[in-house]
Enzyme design. Structure first.
Site: not given
Ligand code: FAD
Length: 295
Positions: A17, A49, A51
């Site tokens: 990454e 992206y 971040a």
């Molecule tokens: P989601 O899947 O939407 O989950 C976020 C939260 O919402 C979780 O607590 C989940 O349990 C909860 N949730 C989901 N669906 C529901 C629902 N229907 N009702 C209630 N609660 C719900 N960030 C950046 O800005 N840029 C990047 O490039 C970046 N790359 C990443 C790469 C990886 C591999 C990882 C693990 C993280 C990365 N992040 C990045 C960080 C990420 O954006 C954060 O961790 C963010 O807070 C959550 O993103 P998510 O896509 O997991 O969110």
């Protein structure tokens, strides 16, 4: 090349990454990092992206540079700060640039603010569904072996992950973890919940003591006692800490592969030199053949 196709075969896949610089003036020079990492022939290179305050254009440009170096690229895409129509534009630009693997993420909620109002997706699952419906992309998503920091508990987080996978996720990448038992427990719970897409295990070589507080704050990952012993003993000596950090990550990866986890994602944090050391340590292990009868 669809990244999911690659991750489905029984070989070991080590991906890396990178995160783009904030200023456009540094993007050109940064292509050297891309070149050095691509030379290791990782399975793919993911480009973050937003971040670090960088723009979608930098993510796209570097993803293109990765592909020009002969390695599949995975462009991250977050939805918290962008309207649906802006996301549509970003996807159109990626597709036109030949980048057709995206990691669909929500992004972190800006401090002191709630969810943006208006034409926005609230959760990554909605973004996944949108990209799949649009077509043309292989879609990955994030998962959290210790639970996402905002989730009330790990069971609720797993339910949300299942919803995200059901929305069309092709593969998952985990948040970093420092104790493999955490990952094995998560893989078991994910399988039990009916999540069968390939999961890439996120490993971060921690090579200086300064990174540690930041990691704990940003990822919520637990740092085991064995890890703290290394920091206590070597943290004040940069060269020793670097060597011990690379060795710790190498050991983690060997244990993962020995236990059948073939897809490993290295959080290289733009340190091509660190990636080179890890790849060198794993030379014969990466190319090892799966045992007979393995899927
Ligand atoms: P989601 O899947 O939407 O989950 C976020 C939260 O919402 C979780 O607590 C989940 O349990 C909860 N949730 C989901 N669906 C529901 C629902 N229907 N009702 C209630 N609660 C719900 N960030 C950046 O800005 N840029 C990047 O490039 C970046 N790359 C990443 C790469 C990886 C591999 C990882 C693990 C993280 C990365 N992040 C990045 C960080 C990420 O954006 C954060 O961790 C963010 O807070 C959550 O993103 P998510 O896509 O997991 O969110």
């Amino acid at each position: 090349m669809q990244i999911v196709t690659l991750l489905q075969d029984s070989r070991v896949h080590l991906s890396c990454e990178i995160f783009p610089p904030k200023e456009s003036a540094r993007v050109e020079a940064f292509k050297q990092v891309v070149h050095d990492i691509a030379a290791l022939r990782p399975a793919y290179v993911s480009v973050t992206y937003g971040a670090a305050g960088n723009t979608p254009q930098f993510t796209r440009e570097l993803a293109q540079a990765v592909q020009a170096a002969g390695v599949p690229a995975l462009a991250h895409l977050t939805c918290i700060n962008d309207t649906v129509s802006k996301i549509g534009d970003v996807l159109g630009d990626l597709e036109a640039a030949g980048v057709t693997n995206v990691l669909a993420l929500r992004g972190d909620i800006p401090e002191g603010m709630g969810f943006p109002q208006g034409d926005h997706f609230e959760h990554a699952a909605e973004l996944v569904a949108y990209v799949k419906q649009r077509g043309g992309f292989c879609v990955g998503a994030a998962c959290y072996p210790e639970g996402h920091p905002e989730a009330g508990n790990r069971a609720a987080d797993l339910d949300h992950l299942k919803q995200k996978v059901d929305a069309g996720v092709d593969f998952l990448t985990t948040q970093m973890f420092f104790d493999n038992a955490t990952l094995y427990n998560f893989m078991y719970r994910a399988l039990n919940a009916g999540i069968t897409v390939p999961i890439g295990a996120g490993v971060m070589p921690v090579v200086n003591a300064k990174q540690i507080k930041r990691i704990a704050a940003l990822s919520g990952a637990t740092l085991p006692a064995r890890f703290w012993s290394i920091v206590d003993r070597f943290g004040a000596d940069p060269a020793a800490m670097r060597q011990a950090g690379v060795a710790y990550a190498t050991e983690q990866i060997i244990d993962l592969i020995a236990n059948g986890v073939n897809n490993i994602h290295l959080y290289t944090m733009n340190r091509a030199d660190v990636a080179q050391d890890v790849f060198r340590n794993l030379g014969s292990i990466i190319s090892t053949q799966p045992p007979q009868g393995a899927q």
